[in-house]
Design an enzyme around this catalytic site. Structure first.
Site, PDB file in Angstrom:
ATOM      1  N   THR A 133       0.400  -3.523  -2.110  1.00  0.00           N
ATOM      2  CA  THR A 133       0.973  -2.741  -1.064  1.00  0.00           C
ATOM      3  C   THR A 133       0.201  -3.488   0.239  1.00  0.00           C
ATOM      4  O   THR A 133      -0.790  -3.905   0.410  1.00  0.00           O
ATOM      5  CB  THR A 133       0.267  -1.429  -1.407  1.00  0.00           C
ATOM      6  OG1 THR A 133      -0.005  -0.615  -0.132  1.00  0.00           O
ATOM      7  CG2 THR A 133      -1.231  -1.383  -1.836  1.00  0.00           C
ATOM      8  N   ASP A 134       0.713  -2.810   1.421  1.00  0.00           N
ATOM      9  CA  ASP A 134       0.168  -3.224   2.551  1.00  0.00           C
ATOM     10  C   ASP A 134      -1.244  -2.443   2.797  1.00  0.00           C
ATOM     11  O   ASP A 134      -2.134  -2.935   3.766  1.00  0.00           O
ATOM     12  CB  ASP A 134       1.085  -2.896   4.023  1.00  0.00           C
ATOM     13  CG  ASP A 134       1.345  -1.383   4.181  1.00  0.00           C
ATOM     14  OD1 ASP A 134       1.138  -0.431   3.111  1.00  0.00           O
ATOM     15  OD2 ASP A 134       2.041  -1.102   4.859  1.00  0.00           O
ATOM     16  N   GLU A 135      -1.598  -1.370   2.329  1.00  0.00           N
ATOM     17  CA  GLU A 135      -2.779  -0.383   2.391  1.00  0.00           C
ATOM     18  C   GLU A 135      -4.006  -1.550   2.226  1.00  0.00           C
ATOM     19  O   GLU A 135      -4.991  -1.103   2.515  1.00  0.00           O
ATOM     20  CB  GLU A 135      -2.912   0.566   1.740  1.00  0.00           C
ATOM     21  CG  GLU A 135      -1.426   1.485   1.709  1.00  0.00           C
ATOM     22  CD  GLU A 135      -1.381   3.003   1.336  1.00  0.00           C
ATOM     23  OE1 GLU A 135      -2.581   3.609   1.070  1.00  0.00           O
ATOM     24  OE2 GLU A 135      -0.240   3.323   1.196  1.00  0.00           O
ATOM     25  N   TYR A 159      -7.488   4.399  -3.659  1.00  0.00           N
ATOM     26  CA  TYR A 159      -6.244   3.608  -4.021  1.00  0.00           C
ATOM     27  C   TYR A 159      -6.052   2.201  -3.678  1.00  0.00           C
ATOM     28  O   TYR A 159      -5.890   1.259  -4.320  1.00  0.00           O
ATOM     29  CB  TYR A 159      -4.894   4.718  -3.601  1.00  0.00           C
ATOM     30  CG  TYR A 159      -3.611   3.453  -3.469  1.00  0.00           C
ATOM     31  CD1 TYR A 159      -2.974   3.109  -4.907  1.00  0.00           C
ATOM     32  CD2 TYR A 159      -3.008   3.395  -2.553  1.00  0.00           C
ATOM     33  CE1 TYR A 159      -1.867   2.534  -5.047  1.00  0.00           C
ATOM     34  CE2 TYR A 159      -1.654   2.498  -2.412  1.00  0.00           C
ATOM     35  CZ  TYR A 159      -1.336   2.312  -3.709  1.00  0.00           C
ATOM     36  OH  TYR A 159      -0.154   1.403  -3.706  1.00  0.00           O
ATOM     37  N   LYS A 163      -6.168  -1.340  -5.436  1.00  0.00           N
ATOM     38  CA  LYS A 163      -4.937  -2.359  -5.348  1.00  0.00           C
ATOM     39  C   LYS A 163      -5.636  -3.894  -4.784  1.00  0.00           C
ATOM     40  O   LYS A 163      -4.900  -4.860  -5.313  1.00  0.00           O
ATOM     41  CB  LYS A 163      -3.895  -1.859  -4.537  1.00  0.00           C
ATOM     42  CG  LYS A 163      -3.170  -0.622  -5.220  1.00  0.00           C
ATOM     43  CD  LYS A 163      -2.287  -1.176  -6.317  1.00  0.00           C
ATOM     44  CE  LYS A 163      -1.060  -1.990  -6.061  1.00  0.00           C
ATOM     45  NZ  LYS A 163      -0.213  -2.341  -7.332  1.00  0.00           N
TER      46      LYS A 163
HETATM   47  P1  NAD Z   1       4.835   5.253  -9.085  1.00  0.00           P
HETATM   48  O1  NAD Z   1       3.569   6.393  -9.250  1.00  0.00           O
HETATM   49  O2  NAD Z   1       6.003   5.985  -8.943  1.00  0.00           O
HETATM   50  O3  NAD Z   1       4.972   4.654 -10.823  1.00  0.00           O
HETATM   51  C1  NAD Z   1       3.985   4.216 -11.362  1.00  0.00           C
HETATM   52  C2  NAD Z   1       4.462   3.876 -12.832  1.00  0.00           C
HETATM   53  O4  NAD Z   1       3.299   3.011 -13.542  1.00  0.00           O
HETATM   54  C3  NAD Z   1       4.721   5.015 -13.607  1.00  0.00           C
HETATM   55  O5  NAD Z   1       5.927   5.058 -14.256  1.00  0.00           O
HETATM   56  C4  NAD Z   1       3.345   5.156 -14.382  1.00  0.00           C
HETATM   57  O6  NAD Z   1       3.997   5.707 -15.727  1.00  0.00           O
HETATM   58  C5  NAD Z   1       3.216   3.809 -14.840  1.00  0.00           C
HETATM   59  N1  NAD Z   1       1.779   3.647 -15.210  1.00  0.00           N
HETATM   60  C6  NAD Z   1       0.770   4.134 -14.549  1.00  0.00           C
HETATM   61  N2  NAD Z   1      -0.220   3.633 -15.288  1.00  0.00           N
HETATM   62  C7  NAD Z   1       0.002   2.775 -16.080  1.00  0.00           C
HETATM   63  C8  NAD Z   1      -0.494   2.153 -17.233  1.00  0.00           C
HETATM   64  N3  NAD Z   1      -1.995   1.998 -17.399  1.00  0.00           N
HETATM   65  N4  NAD Z   1       0.176   1.251 -18.281  1.00  0.00           N
HETATM   66  C9  NAD Z   1       1.444   1.386 -18.000  1.00  0.00           C
HETATM   67  N5  NAD Z   1       2.090   2.046 -17.089  1.00  0.00           N
HETATM   68  C10 NAD Z   1       1.414   2.603 -16.324  1.00  0.00           C
HETATM   69  O7  NAD Z   1       4.442   4.012  -8.118  1.00  0.00           O
HETATM   70  P2  NAD Z   1       5.499   3.496  -7.205  1.00  0.00           P
HETATM   71  O8  NAD Z   1       5.748   4.157  -6.010  1.00  0.00           O
HETATM   72  O9  NAD Z   1       6.869   3.107  -7.904  1.00  0.00           O
HETATM   73  O10 NAD Z   1       4.892   2.089  -7.176  1.00  0.00           O
HETATM   74  C11 NAD Z   1       5.025   0.931  -7.943  1.00  0.00           C
HETATM   75  C12 NAD Z   1       4.242  -0.348  -7.413  1.00  0.00           C
HETATM   76  O11 NAD Z   1       4.459  -0.452  -6.153  1.00  0.00           O
HETATM   77  C13 NAD Z   1       2.623   0.183  -7.622  1.00  0.00           C
HETATM   78  O12 NAD Z   1       1.797  -1.123  -7.951  1.00  0.00           O
HETATM   79  C14 NAD Z   1       2.327   0.353  -6.035  1.00  0.00           C
HETATM   80  O13 NAD Z   1       0.911   0.088  -5.809  1.00  0.00           O
HETATM   81  C15 NAD Z   1       3.241  -0.563  -5.377  1.00  0.00           C
HETATM   82  N6  NAD Z   1       3.593  -0.072  -4.030  1.00  0.00           N
HETATM   83  C16 NAD Z   1       4.024   1.135  -3.789  1.00  0.00           C
HETATM   84  C17 NAD Z   1       4.569   1.463  -2.669  1.00  0.00           C
HETATM   85  C18 NAD Z   1       5.202   2.907  -2.322  1.00  0.00           C
HETATM   86  O14 NAD Z   1       5.452   3.408  -0.997  1.00  0.00           O
HETATM   87  N7  NAD Z   1       5.276   3.883  -3.355  1.00  0.00           N
HETATM   88  C19 NAD Z   1       4.554   0.859  -1.404  1.00  0.00           C
HETATM   89  C20 NAD Z   1       4.038  -0.473  -1.893  1.00  0.00           C
HETATM   90  C21 NAD Z   1       3.574  -0.979  -3.096  1.00  0.00           C
HETATM   91  P1  TYD Z   2       2.086   9.214   1.304  1.00  0.00           P
HETATM   92  O1  TYD Z   2       3.495   9.509   0.977  1.00  0.00           O
HETATM   93  O2  TYD Z   2       1.007  10.138   0.235  1.00  0.00           O
HETATM   94  O3  TYD Z   2       1.899   7.635   1.571  1.00  0.00           O
HETATM   95  P2  TYD Z   2       0.502   6.797   1.789  1.00  0.00           P
HETATM   96  O4  TYD Z   2      -0.658   7.773   1.801  1.00  0.00           O
HETATM   97  O5  TYD Z   2       0.523   5.960   0.568  1.00  0.00           O
HETATM   98  O6  TYD Z   2       0.769   6.200   3.295  1.00  0.00           O
HETATM   99  O7  TYD Z   2       1.934   9.912   2.979  1.00  0.00           O
HETATM  100  C1  TYD Z   2       2.541   9.198   3.965  1.00  0.00           C
HETATM  101  C2  TYD Z   2       1.840   9.734   5.298  1.00  0.00           C
HETATM  102  O8  TYD Z   2       2.020  11.150   5.353  1.00  0.00           O
HETATM  103  C3  TYD Z   2       0.381   9.583   5.312  1.00  0.00           C
HETATM  104  O9  TYD Z   2       0.011   9.226   6.723  1.00  0.00           O
HETATM  105  C4  TYD Z   2       0.087  10.957   4.648  1.00  0.00           C
HETATM  106  C5  TYD Z   2       1.130  11.911   5.280  1.00  0.00           C
HETATM  107  N1  TYD Z   2       1.217  13.135   4.509  1.00  0.00           N
HETATM  108  C6  TYD Z   2       1.349  14.250   5.206  1.00  0.00           C
HETATM  109  O10 TYD Z   2       0.975  14.465   6.395  1.00  0.00           O
HETATM  110  N2  TYD Z   2       1.624  15.481   4.470  1.00  0.00           N
HETATM  111  C7  TYD Z   2       1.600  15.647   3.302  1.00  0.00           C
HETATM  112  O11 TYD Z   2       1.873  16.403   2.719  1.00  0.00           O
HETATM  113  C8  TYD Z   2       1.607  14.262   2.558  1.00  0.00           C
HETATM  114  C9  TYD Z   2       1.737  14.113   1.042  1.00  0.00           C
HETATM  115  C10 TYD Z   2       1.441  13.056   3.182  1.00  0.00           C
END
Ligand code: NAD
Ligand code: TYD
Length: 353
Positions: A133-135, A159, A163
């Site tokens: 992630t960019d975070e 988080y 990561k």
């Molecule tokens: P998500 O929470 O929707 O899915 C995570 C999946 O991993 C779930 O299916 C969960 O059951 C599985 N999981 C959790 N712990 C596990 C373990 N110990 N063993 C096996 N499986 C396990 O997450 P996402 O949004 O699909 O993100 C996927 C990846 O991309 C993550 O690594 C996250 O850090 C990264 N990412 C997400 C975003 C975003 O905006 N969602 C952006 C950049 C990077």
């Molecule tokens: P989120 O979807 O939780 O992603 P991340 O924290 O990984 O960026 O949140 C996106 C942005 O929206 C973040 O700045 C927090 C804000 N947010 C709200 O303002 N209200 C909400 O109910 C949620 C879930 C997030």
């Protein structure tokens, strides 16, 4: 040929597997623990498809993962599995350390053992792609340049810290043991099958249910949104052509303030599903207490991926958010299953946990 994908019952991994198998016949072994965020409903369309093998397991379970690697001999492992929700990491950081740090370590060790014994040709072709992630880069002021791959890590939430730790482990397994790794650092994703605790699906579903649309703090925090299918295409491209040991930032050039994102969703819903009482969805916006340690701005500089591998996103924020709202309106069954607890009940009946 075969790939092993972890966390592919989740939001991005699920989209990745669906897109992968829509585009080719290469088999996918899907290893997912099915936490609250994992949902096999997302992969319903693959029921009976011999190209997809689902195994419920923890990435940290070396015994199971080692056996799967030995049995299926994948040419690549793509690691999506993680605890991924910042708010949950604030209330319960332990699971984040366990899966994102300890789990990634164990996965790397399982993969290293498998990779070390491969024949020379397979060994050279093998890839471990870590999805991050960019975070990890921390937060930006309004006029700071966007994150490049050389920006120092300054994670601020449990988080992002977990990561960042996993990214460091992946890097070290390459430099120390020679494991052929690739890392992607992507900005906020949105799109179909997004668990409704994250901002965009939460706002769509709360709006339709007549509930408040919670804006943390002043709503002026900025995120750089990428449509999930574009993230999947970037991962495919990095897997195909990325240089071993490199990291690639993935982003959509779509910086938006949270309040503007929420207002855009409200406007789309006013058009696509007007309220019976004629009122505007925007009236449901409610300002709530800010998230502790809330990062102010994320922005990704994705030039390297474009310059070196020729990748560009296909969607603008406007086209992607419209598709997303339309998808949620058309897929109420998926939504009610994840929100009603019926899915969790099914998981416990099916898997006994
Ligand atoms: P998500 O929470 O929707 O899915 C995570 C999946 O991993 C779930 O299916 C969960 O059951 C599985 N999981 C959790 N712990 C596990 C373990 N110990 N063993 C096996 N499986 C396990 O997450 P996402 O949004 O699909 O993100 C996927 C990846 O991309 C993550 O690594 C996250 O850090 C990264 N990412 C997400 C975003 C975003 O905006 N969602 C952006 C950049 C990077
Ligand atoms: P989120 O979807 O939780 O992603 P991340 O924290 O990984 O960026 O949140 C996106 C942005 O929206 C973040 O700045 C927090 C804000 N947010 C709200 O303002 N209200 C909400 O109910 C949620 C879930 C997030």
């Amino acid at each position: 040929m075969t790939i092993l994908v972890t966390g592919a019952a989740g939001f991005i991994g699920g989209n990745f597997v669906l897109d992968w198998l829509a585009g080719c016949d290469e088999m996918v072994i899907n290893v997912d623990k099915l936490t609250y965020a994992g949902n096999l409903d997302t992969l319903k369309g693959l029921e009976g498809d011999i190209r997809h093998v689902f195994v419920r397991a923890d990435i940290g379970d070396r015994d199971v993962v080692g056996k799967l690697l030995a049995e299926y001999q994948p040419r690549a492992v793509i690691n999506f599995a993680a605890e991924s929700h910042v708010d949950r990491s604030i209330t319960g950081p332990g699971e984040f350390i366990q899966t994102n740090v300890v789990g990634t370590f164990n996965l790397l060790e399982s993969v290293r053992g498998y990779w070390a014994d491969l024949a020379a040709e397979q060994k050279a072709a093998f890839r471990f792609l870590h999805v991050s992630t960019d975070e990890v880069y921390g937060t930006l002021a309004a006029d700071d340049p966007a994150f490049s791959e050389t920006k120092a890590f300054e994670p601020n939430s449990p988080y992002s810290a977990s990561k960042a730790a996993s990214d460091h482990l992946v890097r070290a397994w390459h430099h120390t043991y020679g494991l052929p790794v690739l890392t992607t650092n992507c900005s906020n994703n949105y799109g179909p099958y997004h668990f409704p605790e994250k901002l965009i699906p939460l706002v769509i579903l709360n709006a339709l249910a007549g509930k408040p649309l919670p804006i943390y703090g002043d709503g002026q925090q900025i995120r750089d949104w990428l449509y999930v299918k574009d993230h999947c295409s970037a991962i495919r491209r990095v897997l195909e052509a990325g240089k071993v040991g490199e990291t690639y930032n993935v982003g959509g050039w779509n910086e938006k303030a949270n309040l503007d994102v929420v207002k855009t969703i409200c406007t789309l819903l006013d058009e696509l599903q007007p309220k019976a009482d004629g009122k505007a969805y925007i009236e449901q916006i409610t300002y709530v207490t800010d998230r502790p340690g809330h990062d102010r701005r994320y922005a990704i500089d994705a030039h390297k991926l474009e310059r070196e591998l020729g990748w560009k996103p296909a969607e603008t924020f406007e086209s992607g958010i419209r598709k997303t709202v339309e998808w949620y309106l058309a897929n109420q069954d998926w939504v009610s299953n994840v929100t009603s607890g019926a899915y969790r009940e099914w998981v416990s009946t099916q898997y006994g946990a």
